[in-house]
Design an enzyme around this catalytic site. Structure first.
Site, short mmCIF file in Angstrom:
data_model
loop_
_atom_site.label_atom_id
_atom_site.label_comp_id
_atom_site.label_asym_id
_atom_site.label_seq_id
_atom_site.Cartn_x
_atom_site.Cartn_y
_atom_site.Cartn_z
N VAL A 15 0.84 -1.20 0.00
CA VAL A 15 0.00 0.00 0.00
C VAL A 15 0.87 1.26 0.00
O VAL A 15 0.63 2.20 -0.76
CB VAL A 15 -0.96 0.01 1.22
CG1 VAL A 15 -1.75 1.31 1.28
CG2 VAL A 15 -1.94 -1.18 1.15
N SER A 41 13.92 -1.82 7.02
CA SER A 41 14.03 -1.07 5.76
C SER A 41 14.71 0.28 5.90
O SER A 41 14.89 0.98 4.90
CB SER A 41 12.63 -0.85 5.17
OG SER A 41 12.11 -2.06 4.70
N CYS A 131 -10.75 -1.86 1.83
CA CYS A 131 -10.80 -1.81 0.37
C CYS A 131 -12.13 -2.31 -0.20
O CYS A 131 -12.71 -1.69 -1.10
CB CYS A 131 -9.63 -2.61 -0.21
SG CYS A 131 -9.17 -4.07 0.74
N ARG A 243 -11.04 -15.07 -1.07
CA ARG A 243 -9.75 -14.74 -1.69
C ARG A 243 -9.60 -15.55 -2.97
O ARG A 243 -9.84 -16.77 -2.97
CB ARG A 243 -8.61 -15.09 -0.75
CG ARG A 243 -7.25 -14.70 -1.30
CD ARG A 243 -6.87 -13.27 -1.06
NE ARG A 243 -6.72 -13.01 0.33
CZ ARG A 243 -6.69 -11.78 0.87
NH1 ARG A 243 -6.82 -10.71 0.11
NH2 ARG A 243 -6.55 -11.62 2.16
N HIS A 250 -10.23 -6.05 -6.71
CA HIS A 250 -11.29 -6.80 -6.04
C HIS A 250 -12.55 -6.73 -6.90
O HIS A 250 -12.89 -5.67 -7.43
CB HIS A 250 -11.64 -6.19 -4.67
CG HIS A 250 -10.59 -6.36 -3.61
ND1 HIS A 250 -9.45 -7.12 -3.77
CD2 HIS A 250 -10.53 -5.88 -2.34
CE1 HIS A 250 -8.74 -7.08 -2.65
NE2 HIS A 250 -9.37 -6.34 -1.77
N ASN A 323 -7.85 -2.54 -5.69
CA ASN A 323 -7.87 -2.50 -4.22
C ASN A 323 -6.74 -1.67 -3.63
O ASN A 323 -6.85 -1.19 -2.50
CB ASN A 323 -7.80 -3.93 -3.66
CG ASN A 323 -6.61 -4.71 -4.19
OD1 ASN A 323 -6.49 -4.91 -5.41
ND2 ASN A 323 -5.71 -5.13 -3.32
P1 NAP Z 1 2.90 -4.94 3.60
O1 NAP Z 1 3.13 -5.00 2.13
O2 NAP Z 1 3.23 -6.12 4.42
O3 NAP Z 1 3.71 -3.66 4.17
C1 NAP Z 1 3.81 -3.39 5.53
C2 NAP Z 1 4.56 -2.07 5.74
O4 NAP Z 1 4.55 -1.77 7.14
C3 NAP Z 1 5.99 -2.10 5.31
O5 NAP Z 1 6.37 -0.83 4.82
C4 NAP Z 1 6.72 -2.39 6.62
O6 NAP Z 1 8.05 -1.92 6.63
C5 NAP Z 1 5.88 -1.55 7.56
N1 NAP Z 1 6.06 -1.98 8.96
C6 NAP Z 1 5.94 -3.23 9.47
N2 NAP Z 1 6.24 -3.23 10.77
C7 NAP Z 1 6.58 -1.96 11.10
C8 NAP Z 1 7.02 -1.33 12.28
N3 NAP Z 1 7.19 -2.02 13.42
N4 NAP Z 1 7.29 0.00 12.26
C9 NAP Z 1 7.14 0.69 11.12
N5 NAP Z 1 6.75 0.16 9.94
C10 NAP Z 1 6.47 -1.16 9.93
O7 NAP Z 1 1.39 -4.60 3.94
P2 NAP Z 1 0.30 -3.69 3.15
O8 NAP Z 1 -0.54 -4.55 2.31
O9 NAP Z 1 0.99 -2.53 2.52
O10 NAP Z 1 -0.65 -3.26 4.34
C11 NAP Z 1 -0.29 -2.37 5.33
C12 NAP Z 1 -1.51 -1.91 6.12
O11 NAP Z 1 -2.49 -1.37 5.27
C13 NAP Z 1 -2.24 -2.96 6.94
O12 NAP Z 1 -2.68 -2.34 8.14
C14 NAP Z 1 -3.46 -3.33 6.14
O13 NAP Z 1 -4.52 -3.75 6.94
C15 NAP Z 1 -3.74 -2.00 5.51
N6 NAP Z 1 -4.46 -2.14 4.27
C16 NAP Z 1 -5.47 -1.30 4.09
C17 NAP Z 1 -6.20 -1.35 2.96
C18 NAP Z 1 -7.35 -0.45 2.90
O14 NAP Z 1 -8.23 -0.76 2.94
N7 NAP Z 1 -7.54 0.71 2.85
C19 NAP Z 1 -5.91 -2.24 1.97
C20 NAP Z 1 -4.84 -3.11 2.14
C21 NAP Z 1 -4.13 -3.04 3.32
P3 NAP Z 1 9.35 -2.88 6.43
O15 NAP Z 1 9.73 -2.76 4.99
O16 NAP Z 1 10.37 -2.23 7.32
O17 NAP Z 1 8.99 -4.26 6.85
N1 12T Z 2 -6.84 -8.54 6.01
O1 12T Z 2 -7.79 -2.84 5.59
O2 12T Z 2 -6.23 -9.49 3.72
O3 12T Z 2 -8.60 -4.06 7.17
O4 12T Z 2 -7.05 -8.51 1.95
C1 12T Z 2 -7.60 -5.05 4.02
C2 12T Z 2 -7.30 -6.19 3.30
C3 12T Z 2 -7.36 -6.25 6.05
C4 12T Z 2 -8.01 -3.92 6.11
C5 12T Z 2 -6.75 -8.54 3.16
C6 12T Z 2 -7.09 -7.39 5.33
C7 12T Z 2 -7.63 -5.11 5.37
C8 12T Z 2 -7.06 -7.35 3.96
#
Ligand code: NAP
Ligand code: 12T
Length: 343
Positions: A15, A41, A131, A243, A250, A323
């Site tokens: 994201v 990172s 999403c 899924r 989506h 999404n």
């Molecule tokens: P992801 O690809 O696993 O990325 C996670 C990110 O969080 C990476 O940049 C990671 O950094 C960072 N992170 C992990 N632990 C951390 C810590 N202790 N301190 C600071 N940064 C940390 O996951 P993603 O799909 O991008 O999702 C991230 C979030 O967005 C989740 O909360 C998910 O629920 C939410 N999300 C929301 C939507 C929406 O609806 N609006 C859609 C999808 C996901 P590193 O590179 O250092 O590991």
């Molecule tokens: N578990 O934003 O797994 O609450 O596709 C979004 C997507 C949580 C969220 C997924 C998830 C969220 C997923």
């Protein structure tokens, strides 16, 4: 117009990377950008508007030592729970992508086309909806304004990118193994497919996020509760989330019962007028949207609009969106655009 100091927390994630691109693509007035992630990172470089920016480690000390106007967080729910209040205490606006704050009664849950009026100067934490919720309510709002929705029954077909970078990698890995076996091995041995509860390649999994006490999954209950909060608490709604082995986009089959008759052509006209919605719906020429059509696009696409002949005042529709864009990064940056009008 002034420029803003913007932080992106979780900048290296699925994201977060889209967040950086969306700030560029919508030409958000960024004066300074700070990219934050975990210690894993820190020191990596990402590009914003052609410039390399070093990723920094998010910590309470970092927040104390640096000034931001706003931070867009997508680093996971537990990170949001811990850090959003620290930013808030410094009067930094937080647009949070996790589910940690969405149902908090003091936190606006915003889809800008529907309820940007929920934003206010004194509410420093703002939640970006799930999403699957965003694209569904985006397409249902114009119908609800015309003929109040009574009930929604929905089934989702959700891409793996919603579950983060590890999930994208897992679908690639499983698919490659099966292709490399010359399709002799369609069901992979091992039984361990993290972050999924089952093999995702060439499969459909009726579980997204964890199970709740009522036998629905948390993802399903997020759609139920968030839809009520954004659209109308009087709406009855029930959902199954699935899924599917799609990388991005989506899809949702949605049945909606309205309080009065609304013809398919009226529904189509309302949707065509709605900002951000694109109707692709012509069975005669086999036109309908698919996840691949939505990949990389900003719109919420709607097709297959038809009368449910089994029941009065009910319509079926097929709703598709990227999404990671309207479902996450685009909606967050649109919230930021509305926010700077009022702060
Ligand atoms: P992801 O690809 O696993 O990325 C996670 C990110 O969080 C990476 O940049 C990671 O950094 C960072 N992170 C992990 N632990 C951390 C810590 N202790 N301190 C600071 N940064 C940390 O996951 P993603 O799909 O991008 O999702 C991230 C979030 O967005 C989740 O909360 C998910 O629920 C939410 N999300 C929301 C939507 C929406 O609806 N609006 C859609 C999808 C996901 P590193 O590179 O250092 O590991
Ligand atoms: N578990 O934003 O797994 O609450 O596709 C979004 C997507 C949580 C969220 C997924 C998830 C969220 C997923």
């Amino acid at each position: 117009m002034r420029n803003y100091k913007v932080g992106v927390a979780g900048a290296t994630g699925a994201v977060g990377r889209e967040m950086i691109k969306m700030l560029e693509r919508l030409d958000f007035p960024v004066g300074e950008i700070r990219l934050l992630a975990s210690s894993r990172s820190a020191g990596k470089k990402l590009v914003f508007k052609g410039r390399e920016i070093e990723v920094e480690e998010l910590s309470p000390e970092w927040i104390a030592a640096n000034d931001l106007d706003m931070v867009i967080m997508s680093a996971g729910g537990s990170i949001s729970e811990k850090y959003a209040p620290i930013f808030r205490d410094k009067k930094v606006y937080v647009i949070d992508n996790s589910s940690a704050w969405r149902m908090d009664k003091d936190v606006p849950l915003v889809v800008p086309e529907i309820n940007s009026a929920a934003l206010s100067k004194d509410k420093h934490i703002i939640a970006n909806p799930n999403c699957s919720t965003i694209q569904m309510v985006h397409a249902l709002a114009p119908l609800h304004r015309k003929a109040l929705i009574k009930r929604i029954i929905a089934v989702t077909f959700q891409a793996v990118s919603g579950a983060g970078q590890k999930a994208i990698d897992e679908l690639e890995k499983e698919t490659a193994r099966i292709v490399e076996s010359g399709f002799t091995e369609k069901k992979l041995p091992g039984g361990d497919f993290p972050p999924f509860p089952r093999q995702i390649a060439f499969n459909c999994i009726p579980q997204i996020d964890v199970f709740m006490e009522n036998a629905f999954t948390k993802e399903e209950m997020k759609m139920v509760n968030e839809t009520k909060k954004i659209l109308d608490p009087r709406i009855d709604i029930s959902v199954t989330c699935v899924r599917v082995p799609v990388f991005r986009g989506h899809s949702e089959a949605v049945n909606v019962e309205l309080s009065e008759e609304l013809s398919v052509s009226e529904a189509r006209k309302l949707l065509e007028k709605e900002p951000g919605i694109k109707v692709i719906d012509d069975p005669a020429s086999l036109k309908y949207p698919t996840a691949l059509d939505a990949d990389g696009e900003l719109e919420t696409f709607v097709g297959r609009i038809r009368k449910d002949e089994s029941r009065a005042n009910c319509l079926w529709m097929w709703i598709v969106s990227d999404n990671l864009l309207k479902g996450a990064a685009l909606n967050a940056v649109q919230i930021a655009q509305k926010l700077i009008d009022i702060i």
